[in-house]
Design an enzyme around this catalytic site. Sequence first.
Site, short mmCIF file in Angstrom:
data_model
loop_
_atom_site.label_atom_id
_atom_site.label_comp_id
_atom_site.label_asym_id
_atom_site.label_seq_id
_atom_site.Cartn_x
_atom_site.Cartn_y
_atom_site.Cartn_z
N LYS A 41 33.78 -18.33 21.66
CA LYS A 41 34.36 -19.13 20.57
C LYS A 41 34.76 -18.23 19.40
O LYS A 41 35.86 -18.35 18.86
CB LYS A 41 33.38 -20.23 20.13
CG LYS A 41 33.24 -21.34 21.17
CD LYS A 41 32.09 -22.30 20.91
CE LYS A 41 31.99 -23.30 22.07
NZ LYS A 41 30.87 -24.24 21.98
N GLN B 104 25.88 -24.86 18.15
CA GLN B 104 25.82 -24.86 19.62
C GLN B 104 24.59 -25.64 20.10
O GLN B 104 23.49 -25.46 19.60
CB GLN B 104 25.79 -23.41 20.14
CG GLN B 104 25.90 -23.27 21.63
CD GLN B 104 27.25 -23.72 22.21
OE1 GLN B 104 28.27 -23.68 21.52
NE2 GLN B 104 27.25 -24.15 23.45
N ASP C 245 33.48 -30.37 16.48
CA ASP C 245 32.98 -30.84 17.77
C ASP C 245 33.27 -32.33 17.96
O ASP C 245 33.21 -32.84 19.10
CB ASP C 245 31.45 -30.66 17.84
CG ASP C 245 31.02 -29.47 18.68
OD1 ASP C 245 31.76 -29.11 19.61
OD2 ASP C 245 29.94 -28.93 18.39
N1 GUN Z 1 26.91 -27.25 24.39
C1 GUN Z 1 27.59 -27.57 25.51
N2 GUN Z 1 28.82 -28.05 25.21
C2 GUN Z 1 28.91 -28.03 23.86
C3 GUN Z 1 29.95 -28.39 22.96
O1 GUN Z 1 31.05 -28.85 23.33
N3 GUN Z 1 29.66 -28.21 21.65
C4 GUN Z 1 28.46 -27.74 21.21
N4 GUN Z 1 28.28 -27.63 19.89
N5 GUN Z 1 27.49 -27.39 22.03
C5 GUN Z 1 27.72 -27.53 23.34
#
Ligand code: GUN
Length: 294
Positions: A58, A102, A125
């Site tokens: 990311k 995350q 998100d």
């Molecule tokens: N963990 C697995 N998928 C995601 C996501 O799309 N966003 C976040 N913040 N954590 C995750």
Amino acid sequence: MNSTVSPLNAAKRIDGKGCADQIIASIADRVAILGIQPGLAVILVGADSASQTYVNSKSKRAKECGFYSAQYDLPEDTSEVALLELIEQLNVDDQIHGILVQLPLPDQIDPEKVIQAIDPTKDVDGFHFNNAGRLQAGALEQALIPCTPLGCLHLIQHELGAELRGKHVVVVGRSNIVGKPVASLLLQQDCTVTTVHSGTVNPEQICRLADILIVAVGVPQLVKADWVKPGAVVIDVGINYVEDSSGKGRLIGDVHFDAVAEKAAAITPVPGGVGPMTIAMLMQNTLLVAERAL
Ligand code: GUN
């Protein structure tokens, strides 16, 4: 037959990586003329290796887009209070347009509290109740939509065109991250949407009705060829790490790729399908927030 055409009876492999690369390039072009630099803060608590990989990807993609990228790698024993304080600082930081924590988080931290502490206008998100509610209500103008569902929609429209009215979509899984929001998003596109979950009787029978089958359960190769209608578009959201008998690891999806590819019209591979699109949509959401601030 030329070399780009698949063998008879084999589905087209949907190139999520290539699609994501194009989106990232067009975001970078837009950022170059935007007049402000979008900023993305990504927070990782602990040292889960899959989460570390995702977070690093990311941050790397954010830099490729020309964003200001701030990555916070916090220790496993970080307190909930400390994490909430960091979020509060980022909420009022004008350089930061998007905030992502995350998941999963260590046990001492309540993920719901953390998600709801993020300013909903910076919630790239799309997990805050404000954004989930706006999506559910069809109030998309002010919403931020979760990245994986947006990536799925993008890939489906890439295959079938923008008009999805009347398509029967079956979503396998009902998580807040993927299953529920992707069902809402496709309902918004005038699809007929059915959700299949662990309490569903005869899930394979329902899946066989799908023009578009989206699978997001985290069960390796749950969906077999006889769950799929010939000619369906299959979107595999699962990313499962498995080891063979010699201990060699690899990533596989929730769909039995080789068998289903014989039947489907198109299918996303794992890796290289939905995963890169999730990250591209995170960048798109961050750009959207920055543009809303202009
Ligand atoms: N963990 C697995 N998928 C995601 C996501 O799309 N966003 C976040 N913040 N954590 C995750």
